[in-house]
Motif scaffolding. Sequence first.
Motif, PDB file in Angstrom:
ATOM      1  N   ARG A 182       0.842  -1.205   0.000  1.00 32.92           N
ATOM      2  CA  ARG A 182       0.000   0.000   0.000  1.00 32.92           C
ATOM      3  C   ARG A 182       0.875   1.252   0.000  1.00 32.92           C
ATOM      4  NH1 ARG A 182      -0.910   3.250   3.913  1.00 32.92           N
ATOM      5  NH2 ARG A 182      -0.156   1.780   5.459  1.00 32.92           N
ATOM      6  N   GLN A 183       1.938   1.263   0.817  1.00 36.32           N
ATOM      7  CA  GLN A 183       2.840   2.412   0.860  1.00 36.32           C
ATOM      8  C   GLN A 183       3.551   2.585  -0.478  1.00 36.32           C
ATOM      9  OE1 GLN A 183       5.312   1.140   4.087  1.00 36.32           O
ATOM     10  NE2 GLN A 183       4.280   2.470   5.565  1.00 36.32           N
ATOM     11  N   TYR A 184       3.986   1.482  -1.070  1.00 40.84           N
ATOM     12  CA  TYR A 184       4.678   1.559  -2.355  1.00 40.84           C
ATOM     13  C   TYR A 184       3.754   2.123  -3.429  1.00 40.84           C
ATOM     14  CZ  TYR A 184       7.098   0.252  -6.594  1.00 40.84           C
ATOM     15  OH  TYR A 184       7.703   0.298  -7.813  1.00 40.84           O
ATOM     16  N   GLU A 185       2.517   1.658  -3.460  1.00 38.37           N
ATOM     17  CA  GLU A 185       1.579   2.132  -4.482  1.00 38.37           C
ATOM     18  C   GLU A 185       1.257   3.609  -4.303  1.00 38.37           C
ATOM     19  OE1 GLU A 185      -1.769  -0.478  -4.414  1.00 38.37           O
ATOM     20  OE2 GLU A 185      -0.623  -2.166  -5.228  1.00 38.37           O
ATOM     21  N   GLU A 186       1.158   4.078  -3.066  1.00 40.69           N
ATOM     22  CA  GLU A 186       0.905   5.496  -2.835  1.00 40.69           C
ATOM     23  C   GLU A 186       2.083   6.344  -3.290  1.00 40.69           C
ATOM     24  OE1 GLU A 186       0.002   5.961   1.277  1.00 40.69           O
ATOM     25  OE2 GLU A 186      -1.938   4.950   1.126  1.00 40.69           O
ATOM     26  N   LEU A 187       3.285   5.876  -3.044  1.00 42.85           N
ATOM     27  CA  LEU A 187       4.479   6.641  -3.379  1.00 42.85           C
ATOM     28  C   LEU A 187       4.843   6.526  -4.857  1.00 42.85           C
ATOM     29  CD1 LEU A 187       6.882   8.333  -2.350  1.00 42.85           C
ATOM     30  CD2 LEU A 187       8.077   6.180  -1.962  1.00 42.85           C
ATOM     31  N   ASN A 188       4.772   5.333  -5.432  1.00 45.32           N
ATOM     32  CA  ASN A 188       5.300   5.091  -6.772  1.00 45.32           C
ATOM     33  C   ASN A 188       4.254   4.742  -7.820  1.00 45.32           C
ATOM     34  OD1 ASN A 188       8.054   5.366  -5.948  1.00 45.32           O
ATOM     35  ND2 ASN A 188       7.847   3.398  -4.952  1.00 45.32           N
ATOM     36  N   GLY A 189       2.999   4.642  -7.452  1.00 44.69           N
ATOM     37  CA  GLY A 189       1.969   4.233  -8.398  1.00 44.69           C
ATOM     38  C   GLY A 189       1.814   2.720  -8.370  1.00 44.69           C
ATOM     39  N   VAL A 190       0.715   2.242  -8.923  1.00 43.52           N
ATOM     40  CA  VAL A 190       0.410   0.819  -8.860  1.00 43.52           C
ATOM     41  C   VAL A 190       1.478   0.001  -9.566  1.00 43.52           C
ATOM     42  CG1 VAL A 190      -1.275  -0.944  -9.491  1.00 43.52           C
ATOM     43  CG2 VAL A 190      -2.055   1.272  -8.687  1.00 43.52           C
ATOM     44  N   LEU A 191       1.888   0.421 -10.737  1.00 37.46           N
ATOM     45  CA  LEU A 191       2.915  -0.297 -11.491  1.00 37.46           C
ATOM     46  C   LEU A 191       4.252   0.424 -11.486  1.00 37.46           C
ATOM     47  CD1 LEU A 191       0.713  -1.366 -14.532  1.00 37.46           C
ATOM     48  CD2 LEU A 191       1.342  -2.725 -12.538  1.00 37.46           C
ATOM     49  N   GLY A 192       4.421   1.397 -10.594  1.00 35.28           N
ATOM     50  CA  GLY A 192       5.683   2.118 -10.501  1.00 35.28           C
ATOM     51  C   GLY A 192       5.813   3.257 -11.498  1.00 35.28           C
ATOM     52  N   GLU A 193       4.700   3.687 -12.090  1.00 28.75           N
ATOM     53  CA  GLU A 193       4.790   4.744 -13.110  1.00 28.75           C
ATOM     54  C   GLU A 193       5.266   6.076 -12.540  1.00 28.75           C
ATOM     55  OE1 GLU A 193       0.535   4.535 -11.662  1.00 28.75           O
ATOM     56  OE2 GLU A 193       1.890   3.068 -12.534  1.00 28.75           O
ATOM     57  N   LYS A 194       4.915   6.376 -11.291  1.00 29.92           N
ATOM     58  CA  LYS A 194       5.399   7.618 -10.677  1.00 29.92           C
ATOM     59  C   LYS A 194       6.905   7.555 -10.429  1.00 29.92           C
ATOM     60  CE  LYS A 194       1.068   8.539  -8.234  1.00 29.92           C
ATOM     61  NZ  LYS A 194       0.463   8.625  -6.888  1.00 29.92           N
ATOM     62  N   ALA A 195       7.403   6.378 -10.047  1.00 25.17           N
ATOM     63  CA  ALA A 195       8.840   6.218  -9.828  1.00 25.17           C
ATOM     64  C   ALA A 195       9.598   6.396 -11.134  1.00 25.17           C
ATOM     65  CB  ALA A 195       9.136   4.841  -9.232  1.00 25.17           C
ATOM     66  N   ILE A 196       9.073   5.851 -12.214  1.00 23.18           N
ATOM     67  CA  ILE A 196       9.712   5.987 -13.519  1.00 23.18           C
ATOM     68  C   ILE A 196       9.715   7.452 -13.949  1.00 23.18           C
ATOM     69  CG2 ILE A 196       9.513   5.365 -15.960  1.00 23.18           C
ATOM     70  CD1 ILE A 196       8.365   2.663 -14.956  1.00 23.18           C
ATOM     71  N   GLU A 197       8.616   8.146 -13.695  1.00 22.06           N
ATOM     72  CA  GLU A 197       8.554   9.568 -14.048  1.00 22.06           C
ATOM     73  C   GLU A 197       9.575  10.368 -13.243  1.00 22.06           C
ATOM     74  OE1 GLU A 197       5.390  13.286 -14.119  1.00 22.06           O
ATOM     75  OE2 GLU A 197       4.725  11.293 -13.522  1.00 22.06           O
ATOM     76  N   ARG A 198       9.683  10.076 -11.936  1.00 22.26           N
ATOM     77  CA  ARG A 198      10.662  10.791 -11.112  1.00 22.26           C
ATOM     78  C   ARG A 198      12.088  10.518 -11.579  1.00 22.26           C
ATOM     79  NH1 ARG A 198       7.643   9.050  -6.856  1.00 22.26           N
ATOM     80  NH2 ARG A 198       9.255   7.582  -6.205  1.00 22.26           N
ATOM     81  N   LEU A 199      12.368   9.295 -11.969  1.00 24.86           N
ATOM     82  CA  LEU A 199      13.701   8.978 -12.476  1.00 24.86           C
ATOM     83  C   LEU A 199      13.984   9.751 -13.761  1.00 24.86           C
ATOM     84  CD1 LEU A 199      13.892   5.133 -11.903  1.00 24.86           C
ATOM     85  CD2 LEU A 199      15.262   6.879 -10.785  1.00 24.86           C
ATOM     86  N   GLY A 200      12.985   9.882 -14.609  1.00 24.50           N
ATOM     87  CA  GLY A 200      13.157  10.603 -15.865  1.00 24.50           C
ATOM     88  C   GLY A 200      13.335  12.097 -15.686  1.00 24.50           C
ATOM     89  N   LEU A 201      12.871  12.629 -14.571  1.00 18.05           N
ATOM     90  CA  LEU A 201      13.000  14.067 -14.334  1.00 18.05           C
ATOM     91  C   LEU A 201      14.362  14.437 -13.770  1.00 18.05           C
ATOM     92  CD1 LEU A 201       9.470  14.894 -12.908  1.00 18.05           C
ATOM     93  CD2 LEU A 201      10.351  15.307 -15.210  1.00 18.05           C
ATOM     94  N   GLY A 202      15.126  13.469 -13.284  1.00 16.97           N
ATOM     95  CA  GLY A 202      16.473  13.743 -12.801  1.00 16.97           C
ATOM     96  C   GLY A 202      16.497  14.150 -11.340  1.00 16.97           C
ATOM     97  N   ILE A 203      17.727  14.295 -10.829  1.00 16.19           N
ATOM     98  CA  ILE A 203      17.904  14.613  -9.409  1.00 16.19           C
ATOM     99  C   ILE A 203      18.769  15.853  -9.221  1.00 16.19           C
ATOM    100  CG2 ILE A 203      17.604  12.237  -8.618  1.00 16.19           C
ATOM    101  CD1 ILE A 203      20.666  12.032  -8.460  1.00 16.19           C
TER     102      ILE A 203
END
Length: 105
Positions: A57-78
């Motif tokens: 549940r925590q992972y889905e809230e932070l990164n999306g159900v399939l991790g799409e938010k995590a992929i978007e954050r990685l693509g935006l850079g740090i």
Amino acid sequence: MNFSCVQFLVFLTLISSSLGALQVIRDLIEFNVAGHPVLHKTQNWSFDPDVGKRRSRQYEELNGVLGEKAIERLGLGIDGYDRERLAKQQARDEGHLGGVDYLTP
């Protein structure tokens, strides 16, 4: 039997070289045949096999159900230019759906 200094040094050298050879043989047997002593220590780890289900549940809230938010954050850079990159990407993708322009016939 009296030993002179030279004989005593020779005797010590022979003893130390034979002990060194014994140490080498012992190390070869211990580390190559029996394995390193660290490998034979018993370890206990507390493990909960259900923690993944509870944390999903925590992972889905932070990164999306399939991790799409995590992929978007990685693509935006740090490097701190994430908002500028996001604006460029949104401008680039405006009017497109999956790489296809759906506004034109």
